[in-house]
Each structure stands twice: as structure tokens, then as C-alpha cells.
Design a protein around this motif. Structure first.
Motif, PDB file in Angstrom:
ATOM      1  N   LYS A   3      -4.365 -37.498  -1.199  1.00  0.00           N
ATOM      2  CA  LYS A   3      -5.712 -36.902  -1.171  1.00  0.00           C
ATOM      3  C   LYS A   3      -6.261 -36.928   0.247  1.00  0.00           C
ATOM      4  O   LYS A   3      -5.769 -37.669   1.098  1.00  0.00           O
ATOM      5  N   LYS A   4      -7.274 -36.082   0.459  1.00  0.00           N
ATOM      6  CA  LYS A   4      -7.954 -36.051   1.755  1.00  0.00           C
ATOM      7  C   LYS A   4      -8.307 -37.463   2.203  1.00  0.00           C
ATOM      8  O   LYS A   4      -8.792 -38.262   1.407  1.00  0.00           O
ATOM      9  N   GLY A   5      -8.024 -37.759   3.483  1.00  0.00           N
ATOM     10  CA  GLY A   5      -8.388 -39.072   3.996  1.00  0.00           C
ATOM     11  C   GLY A   5      -7.276 -40.098   3.858  1.00  0.00           C
ATOM     12  O   GLY A   5      -7.252 -41.083   4.573  1.00  0.00           O
ATOM     13  N   GLU A   6      -6.335 -39.847   2.938  1.00  0.00           N
ATOM     14  CA  GLU A   6      -5.198 -40.770   2.813  1.00  0.00           C
ATOM     15  C   GLU A   6      -4.233 -40.535   3.970  1.00  0.00           C
ATOM     16  O   GLU A   6      -4.131 -39.440   4.504  1.00  0.00           O
ATOM     17  N   LYS A   7      -3.493 -41.614   4.304  1.00  0.00           N
ATOM     18  CA  LYS A   7      -2.565 -41.492   5.436  1.00  0.00           C
ATOM     19  C   LYS A   7      -1.213 -40.956   4.963  1.00  0.00           C
ATOM     20  O   LYS A   7      -0.761 -41.272   3.866  1.00  0.00           O
ATOM     21  N   MET A  24      -0.652 -40.761   9.760  1.00  0.00           N
ATOM     22  CA  MET A  24      -1.705 -39.877  10.262  1.00  0.00           C
ATOM     23  C   MET A  24      -2.483 -39.271   9.111  1.00  0.00           C
ATOM     24  O   MET A  24      -2.091 -39.389   7.961  1.00  0.00           O
ATOM     25  N   GLU A  25      -3.598 -38.633   9.468  1.00  0.00           N
ATOM     26  CA  GLU A  25      -4.422 -37.971   8.456  1.00  0.00           C
ATOM     27  C   GLU A  25      -3.643 -36.793   7.870  1.00  0.00           C
ATOM     28  O   GLU A  25      -2.879 -36.130   8.592  1.00  0.00           O
ATOM     29  N   LEU A  26      -3.857 -36.533   6.597  1.00  0.00           N
ATOM     30  CA  LEU A  26      -3.301 -35.336   5.988  1.00  0.00           C
ATOM     31  C   LEU A  26      -3.861 -34.130   6.748  1.00  0.00           C
ATOM     32  O   LEU A  26      -5.066 -34.027   6.938  1.00  0.00           O
ATOM     33  N   PRO A  27      -2.985 -33.216   7.233  1.00  0.00           N
ATOM     34  CA  PRO A  27      -3.500 -32.096   8.038  1.00  0.00           C
ATOM     35  C   PRO A  27      -4.448 -31.193   7.239  1.00  0.00           C
ATOM     36  O   PRO A  27      -4.316 -31.077   6.024  1.00  0.00           O
TER      37      PRO A  27
END
Ligand SMILES: [Zn+2]
Ligand SMILES: [Zn+2]
Length: 331
Positions: A3-7, A24-27
């Protein structure tokens, strides 16, 4: 799907022999892009060259995620052409469409060539952002086979240059993953007089199992209507010229070091009226490559000898495994 915000994890290339698996952040997608959960990404000789400090098909600008032979599943889309769950093979080469080469149909020579996994983030990562134009749908093959569509597409472009007849006597120099892919394409064209030259015993075994007619040795003096050079050394390229029959055609397909210089005898080539071709990347051939794999007209499964994780990538780029052909990263 994260999900958004997960690495998410990716192997980032920072410069010569500097590769780090990072979180890193999910693009975030822009219009016309899809997010691909990468399921398989082949290691190419080019990745090894770049890792060791050489250039790729385009200029490499670290930090960047390498890996240009990849495929996966669409997990998010800002494209009207793809749905979540679609399986896609990725053509990494992005052409500007505007320069004089693009305008004349030679897109591979594009002055503004961008390539996923070379100068844009590619497939050595759990997730990759891909412009919709670069994705090709597939269904009936495994992810690891679909990852071979890109190198197959490059080989198809090379073979297209030749005027090839089923009765030609062909020599493939270098029976690594590329040479062995050439073997399969030649078989599809009905060529049966296919010979090889290779030093490594394991590769000779695979070529024999795949139906090569014979492996020649270095002092064999026979000549060939077509020579396909896939080894990339000074010696192999010089040998390729030397093995040409009168009226013969040579495809230099390997990517030698930029410092390689070879010695040829132009007078000999003149007497033979030799034709020599080079081949660059995969213009307009990756759709065909996917179709050939899906229809089982071409089978490349035997090329896959190693499957590794992102964490093992550094080691894989640094050296060679025993009995290695194609190494597939499963991020
Ligand atoms: Zn490649
Ligand atoms: Zn262009």
C-alpha cells in the motif's frame, strides 16, 4: 500488493561495483503509466558491463535500478490500455519519435534513446513504473520465459538483417544464452546445417542437446555462408571474418568492450564480396518474440540455469556460477 507509504525493495546501482539493495517508497504513477510487480528479470551481459563501469545501450546515470529484461503483473494503472492483473513483458527501449532516425523508421538509432534498466529505473526491483507503450500483454507462458522475450527480440532484429536461406551453412561463434537463442531462431527458419564454436564444455552439451549439427574446433578450415558472432572478443570477431565463405554474410551480434580493436584483411573481404552487419537492440520485434514463445514455436526454457533473489544480485554480477547460462532474478 503493497500500500501507499509501505516500503518496497530495489537493487540500486550507484556506480562501478556499487550496488545496494534498499527500501524505498512505492513509486507514484503519472498518466499513461502502469505499476508492475516484477516477477522475473534476466541478467544480461550489458548489466554486467554496466556494473563493471562500462556504458549500456544508452548513457547510464546512477543512482538507477538496472535490469532491462523483465516482466510481471500489473498491480496499479493510470493507463486505459491495461487492467490490474494483466501479465506484461516489458520492451525497455523508449524512442523519442521526433529525431531524424525515429522519423525515418530507424527508431533504435534514436538520438534521445531512453531505456528502462539503463538510464531509467528497471526490473531489479519488486516494483517498476512502466510507460504503457512499453508493455506487451502475454498469457500462456511463465514469467521467467517472458523475461527472455527481450533478448529474443534483439536476436530476431539481428537475424532480420540477413538474407537467410534454409540451405545455408551457418556458424554461431559463442554458445551462451544469445548464441543458443540464435540456434532456436535458425531452427525455426528451417536451417539444419548449423555449426557452433564454443570453449565451455557445458555450453557445448546444451547446444548438442538442442540439435546443433556439430561443434568445430579452432583449426577447422571450413567456411560458412553465414557467421553469427556472439562472443565479443578480438579473437572471436577475427575468427568470424575468417570463417566467411565467398558471398557470405557476417552478423556481429556481440557487444565487445569499447576498447576492442580487431585485425581484418579487407582484400580478403573484397574477394569474398562479404556482407557484414551489426545489430542494435530490438526495434519492433518484441511483440513477435512474445508470440513465438506463447505459440511454442520457440522454446528457451533450457537457457534458464539459475534463479536468484535481489540479495544475491551483487554476487551474480561479480562472477559466474558453474554451468551458467541465463540467470533470472525473482525480486
Ligand atoms: Zn540485454
Ligand atoms: Zn528519436
Amino acid at each position: 500488493m503493497k500500500k501507499k507509504g509501505e516500503k518496497v525493495k530495489a537493487a540500486v546501482f550507484y556506480g562501478q561495483r556499487d550496488l545496494r539493495v534498499e527500501e524505498m517508497e512505492l513509486p507514484v504513477l503519472r498518466e499513461g503509466e502502469i505499476l508492475v510487480r516484477v516477477r522475473a528479470c534476466g541478467i544480461c551481459g550489458t548489466d554486467v558491463h554496466i556494473f563493471n563501469g562500462a556504458e549500456g545501450s544508452a548513457k547510464v546515470t546512477p543512482p538507477v535500478i538496472l535490469g532491462h529484461e523483465f516482466c510481471g503483473e500489473v498491480v496499479e494503472t493510470k493507463s486505459l490500455l491495461f487492467r490490474v492483473g494483466n501479465k506484461v513483458s516489458i520492451d525497455p527501449n523508449i524512442y523519442c519519435g521526433v529525431c531524424k532516425f525515429c522519423r525515418s523508421g530507424k527508431v533504435q538509432l534514436c538520438e534521445n534513446l531512453l531505456a528502462l534498466g539503463v538510464n531509467l529505473n528497471g526490473g531489479f526491483a519488486e516494483y517498476a513504473v512502466v510507460p504503457e507503450k512499453q508493455a506487451i500483454l502475454f498469457e500462456d507462458i511463465s514469467f521467467e520465459e517472458a523475461a527472455l522475450a527481450e533478448p529474443l527480440a534483439c536476436c530476431l532484429h539481428g537475424i532480420e538483417k540477413l538474407e537467410l536461406k534454409a540451405t545455408d551453412k551457418v556458424l554461431i561463434i559463442g554458445l551462451g544464452p544469445i548464441g543458443l537463442t540464435m540456434l532456436e531462431i535458425l531452427k525455426l527458419h528451417g536451417v539444419d546445417k548449423i555449426y557452433g564454436y564454443e570453449i565451455e564444455e557445458f555450453r557445448k552439451e546444451v547446444a548438442r542437446a538442442q540439435g546443433i549439427k556439430d561443434i568445430i574446433d579452432a583449426n577447422d578450415d571450413s567456411k560458412f555462408d553465414i557467421v553469427i558472432e556472439c562472443a565479443g572478443t578480438k579473437e572471436s570477431i577475427e575468427m568470424a571474418f575468417e570463417k566467411l565463405e565467398k558471398g557470405g554474410q557476417l552478423l556481429v551480434f556481440s557487444v565487445p568492450s569499447p576498447r576492442t580493436e580487431v585485425f581484418i584483411k579487407p582484400f580478403e573481404m573484397f574477394r569474398k564480396e562479404a556482407r557484414v552487419y551489426w545489430s542494435f537492440v530490438n526495434p519492433f520485434t518484441q511483440r513477435l518474440a512474445v508470440e513465438l514463445l506463447e505459440s511454442k514455436k520457440i522454446n528457451l526454457k533450457h537457457l534458464i540455469t539459475h534463479r536468484i533473489s535481489l540479495g544475491e544480485l551483487f554476487q551474480a554480477l561479480s562472477g559466474k556460477y558453474e554451468r551458467q547460462l541465463k540467470v533470472i532474478v525473482q525480486p
